[in-house]
Motif scaffolding. Structure first.
Motif, PDB file in Angstrom:
ATOM      1  N   PRO A  61       5.083  -8.447   2.946  1.00 27.04           N
ATOM      2  CA  PRO A  61       4.770  -7.021   2.830  1.00 27.04           C
ATOM      3  C   PRO A  61       5.840  -6.288   2.016  1.00 27.04           C
ATOM      4  O   PRO A  61       7.045  -6.442   2.254  1.00 27.04           O
ATOM      5  N   VAL A  62       5.402  -5.490   1.064  1.00 27.43           N
ATOM      6  CA  VAL A  62       6.304  -4.749   0.186  1.00 27.43           C
ATOM      7  C   VAL A  62       5.706  -3.366  -0.077  1.00 27.43           C
ATOM      8  O   VAL A  62       4.551  -3.086   0.244  1.00 27.43           O
ATOM      9  N   TYR A  63       6.511  -2.504  -0.672  1.00 25.39           N
ATOM     10  CA  TYR A  63       6.016  -1.272  -1.275  1.00 25.39           C
ATOM     11  C   TYR A  63       5.921  -1.494  -2.780  1.00 25.39           C
ATOM     12  O   TYR A  63       6.494  -2.443  -3.329  1.00 25.39           O
ATOM     13  N   ILE A 106       4.295   5.133   7.246  1.00 28.57           N
ATOM     14  CA  ILE A 106       3.985   4.595   5.924  1.00 28.57           C
ATOM     15  C   ILE A 106       4.462   3.150   5.893  1.00 28.57           C
ATOM     16  O   ILE A 106       5.657   2.889   5.988  1.00 28.57           O
ATOM     17  N   ARG A 107       3.527   2.221   5.784  1.00 24.59           N
ATOM     18  CA  ARG A 107       3.833   0.812   6.005  1.00 24.59           C
ATOM     19  C   ARG A 107       3.707  -0.016   4.734  1.00 24.59           C
ATOM     20  O   ARG A 107       2.775   0.177   3.944  1.00 24.59           O
ATOM     21  N   PRO A 108       4.637  -0.974   4.515  1.00 26.90           N
ATOM     22  CA  PRO A 108       4.469  -1.922   3.405  1.00 26.90           C
ATOM     23  C   PRO A 108       3.323  -2.885   3.710  1.00 26.90           C
ATOM     24  O   PRO A 108       2.901  -3.018   4.861  1.00 26.90           O
ATOM     25  N   PHE A 109       2.824  -3.541   2.675  1.00 25.80           N
ATOM     26  CA  PHE A 109       1.721  -4.476   2.873  1.00 25.80           C
ATOM     27  C   PHE A 109       1.762  -5.555   1.800  1.00 25.80           C
ATOM     28  O   PHE A 109       2.386  -5.386   0.749  1.00 25.80           O
ATOM     29  N   ALA A 110       1.098  -6.659   2.088  1.00 26.04           N
ATOM     30  CA  ALA A 110       1.039  -7.782   1.148  1.00 26.04           C
ATOM     31  C   ALA A 110      -0.242  -7.663   0.333  1.00 26.04           C
ATOM     32  O   ALA A 110      -1.297  -8.178   0.718  1.00 26.04           O
ATOM     33  N   ASN A 142      -5.797  -0.916  10.929  1.00 27.39           N
ATOM     34  CA  ASN A 142      -5.234   0.338  11.424  1.00 27.39           C
ATOM     35  C   ASN A 142      -4.588   1.180  10.329  1.00 27.39           C
ATOM     36  O   ASN A 142      -4.060   2.261  10.608  1.00 27.39           O
ATOM     37  N   PHE A 143      -4.649   0.700   9.089  1.00 25.28           N
ATOM     38  CA  PHE A 143      -3.960   1.359   7.986  1.00 25.28           C
ATOM     39  C   PHE A 143      -4.862   1.400   6.761  1.00 25.28           C
ATOM     40  O   PHE A 143      -5.783   0.589   6.631  1.00 25.28           O
ATOM     41  N   PHE A 144      -4.591   2.354   5.851  1.00 24.05           N
ATOM     42  CA  PHE A 144      -5.418   2.440   4.646  1.00 24.05           C
ATOM     43  C   PHE A 144      -4.559   2.629   3.400  1.00 24.05           C
ATOM     44  O   PHE A 144      -3.486   3.242   3.429  1.00 24.05           O
ATOM     45  N   LEU A 145      -5.054   2.076   2.318  1.00 21.04           N
ATOM     46  CA  LEU A 145      -4.349   2.020   1.047  1.00 21.04           C
ATOM     47  C   LEU A 145      -4.142   3.416   0.470  1.00 21.04           C
ATOM     48  O   LEU A 145      -5.090   4.199   0.355  1.00 21.04           O
ATOM     49  N   SER A 146      -2.902   3.727   0.083  1.00 21.81           N
ATOM     50  CA  SER A 146      -2.557   5.066  -0.393  1.00 21.81           C
ATOM     51  C   SER A 146      -1.502   4.997  -1.492  1.00 21.81           C
ATOM     52  O   SER A 146      -0.768   4.014  -1.599  1.00 21.81           O
ATOM     53  N   CYS A 186       0.604   1.688   2.815  1.00 22.24           N
ATOM     54  CA  CYS A 186      -0.522   1.873   3.727  1.00 22.24           C
ATOM     55  C   CYS A 186      -0.193   2.988   4.711  1.00 22.24           C
ATOM     56  O   CYS A 186       0.862   2.969   5.357  1.00 22.24           O
ATOM     57  N   ALA A 187      -1.081   3.966   4.805  1.00 25.97           N
ATOM     58  CA  ALA A 187      -0.934   5.069   5.750  1.00 25.97           C
ATOM     59  C   ALA A 187      -1.705   4.755   7.021  1.00 25.97           C
ATOM     60  O   ALA A 187      -2.603   3.912   7.036  1.00 25.97           O
ATOM     61  N   SER A 188      -1.380   5.449   8.091  1.00 30.77           N
ATOM     62  CA  SER A 188      -1.934   5.175   9.414  1.00 30.77           C
ATOM     63  C   SER A 188      -3.224   5.941   9.667  1.00 30.77           C
ATOM     64  O   SER A 188      -3.292   7.157   9.426  1.00 30.77           O
ATOM     65  N   ILE A 189      -4.243   5.250  10.194  1.00 28.43           N
ATOM     66  CA  ILE A 189      -5.467   5.962  10.558  1.00 28.43           C
ATOM     67  C   ILE A 189      -5.208   6.922  11.716  1.00 28.43           C
ATOM     68  O   ILE A 189      -5.884   7.944  11.850  1.00 28.43           O
ATOM     69  N   ASP A 190      -4.214   6.633  12.561  1.00 25.51           N
ATOM     70  CA  ASP A 190      -3.876   7.563  13.635  1.00 25.51           C
ATOM     71  C   ASP A 190      -3.300   8.861  13.076  1.00 25.51           C
ATOM     72  O   ASP A 190      -3.570   9.942  13.611  1.00 25.51           O
ATOM     73  N   ASP A 191      -2.500   8.765  12.011  1.00 23.38           N
ATOM     74  CA  ASP A 191      -1.974   9.976  11.385  1.00 23.38           C
ATOM     75  C   ASP A 191      -3.103  10.829  10.821  1.00 23.38           C
ATOM     76  O   ASP A 191      -3.023  12.062  10.821  1.00 23.38           O
TER      77      ASP A 191
END
Length: 413
Positions: free
Chosen positions: A88-90, A4-8, A239-243, A108-113
């Motif tokens: 990048p933030v949450y 679960i990744r922060p994003f700008a 590689n990530f999608f908004l969640s 942002c969640a991972s498309i690999d997950d």
């Protein structure tokens, strides 16, 4: 392990957020969407549904439609409607409806997950609906509608979020025309960001609650970008999608009701006799909202009935035991001849938020019978997903709906 990744994010100027924030694109029909954009021209719905700014005969799936969406989005990012976060933030996203609050983490969640099933699904998707959002995301180079994810509540995550809510002022705080209040906080402290990343990394699974088509489309765009950029290293935004991720304890699922448009050669009286072979039918002087599993409300020819399935028809299987499955397998398929509710035009689905009066209206206007359902639980949703199974279509209706346009995740910068 969930990534679960922060994003700008690009997000609206504070004074405009209440005008921009829009219900998801797929809760409106075409006429309703156009009326909403005419009512509120800054609504993000104009970008989500670009046909709303064209004549009524405009092809909503044309190349020009998606180009319009990109043009409108670029304009909003250039004219001050949207501002970009510097780092990048949450975000914390709280929704309050009818006095009930649910609070999620925007990330942002991972498309690999998703591909590896750390992110679990419970519904099939339809190709034509995927293709629409694939083209929208790819053309706009952005994900604009967050995927509604759920996880089993973790006390450590809840503590971090509550402390920030108590100590910081929200950057957004507004009440939408439907009465739902929306509040957003920024999580920019590196220690909090690291702690949340670590807590989610300890989870073995998270679940798509709502937004299967948007999730599948976002993932397919990400995989397409990987094919276009074979030197990718996995850190790129595509590689990530908004969640938005919510703990299960805060979620409420409303029923997803059914209406059938014809009797399939039978009559109301014949149907009631058939129903008595499957369970107990009890006339009711008032509209029936089922209060326990295994019961269904029936409305036909101006009258309500409460129906309870026989005990021997109930099932412990994660899918076959769902009330929507009991109805489909014992009534809709054998009696009404609705073999596949995904493709049949003889059945329609009515979200529980519309109430029982909407079922009465539909029977008066374009249907012959309505079924009010007991809602699927979040526990049932998790059980189906954990078993690697799929629910019947239209099994869950989540409220309140996440707004589109508050957070935008650009795929490239």
């Amino acid at each position: 392990m969930a990534v679960i990744r922060p994003f700008a994010a690009y997000r609206p100027a504070e004074e405009l957020v209440s005008e921009v924030a829009a219900l998801p694109y797929d809760v409106y029909n075409r006429k309703e969407a156009k009326a909403e954009v005419e009512r509120c021209p800054k609504s993000f719905l104009a970008i989500d549904r670009p046909e709303t700014v064209h004549p009524d005969d405009f092809d909503m799936y044309s190349d020009e439609a998606y180009a319009t969406a990109r043009r409108l989005l670029d304009t909003a990012m250039q004219d001050g409607t949207y501002l970009q976060e510097m780092t990048p933030v949450y975000y914390i996203y709280e929704l309050v409806m009818d006095g009930r609050s649910q609070t999620g983490l925007v990330a942002c969640a991972s498309i690999d997950d998703y591909v590896n099933e750390v992110i679990k699904k419970h519904e099939n998707t339809r190709e034509e609906k995927e293709q629409d959002r694939i083209r929208h995301i790819d053309t706009c180079d952005a994900q604009t509608g967050p995927i509604f994810l759920a996880y089993r509540e973790q006390p450590e995550i809840s503590v971090i979020i509550r402390c920030i809510q108590q100590d910081e002022e929200p950057v957004y705080d507004f009440t939408a025309p439907d009465g739902v209040t929306h509040r957003v906080w920024v999580i920019d402290d590196p220690a909090d960001i690291k702690a949340l990343e670590q807590e989610f990394a300890a989870l073995d699974q998270i679940y798509i609650a709502d937004g299967h088509h948007r999730a599948a489309s976002a993932v397919k765009v990400g995989l397409k970008r990987r094919a276009e950029h074979p030197d990718y290293d996995g850190t790129e935004e595509f590689n990530f999608f908004l969640s938005v991720l919510f703990p299960d304890s805060e979620l409420a699922i409303l029923p997803y009701n059914r209406v059938v448009k014809d009797w399939n050669g039978h009559s109301a009286a014949e149907f009631l006799e058939f129903a008595k072979t499957l369970g107990t039918v009890t006339p009711s002087e008032t509209p029936v909202q089922p209060e326990e599993k295994g019961t269904v409300g029936i409305f036909a020819e101006g009258k309500w009935y409460s129906f309870s399935f026989k005990q021997e028809l109930l099932n412990d299987d994660p899918v076959e035991g769902l009330d929507v499955s009991l109805l489909q397998n014992n009534i809709l398929k054998p009696y009404f001849g609705i073999d596949d509710p995904r493709t049949s035009d003889r059945i329609d689905f009515v979200g529980g938020i519309r109430g029982l009066a909407e079922l009465e209206r539909r029977v008066a206007e374009d249907a012959v019978i309505a079924f009010s359902m007991y809602p699927t639980s979040i526990g049932e949703l998790f059980s189906v997903a954990d078993a690697g199974l799929l629910m019947p279509p239209k099994s869950t209706w989540f409220e309140p709906k996440l707004r589109s346009g508050i957070f935008i995740h650009k795929l490239s910068f």
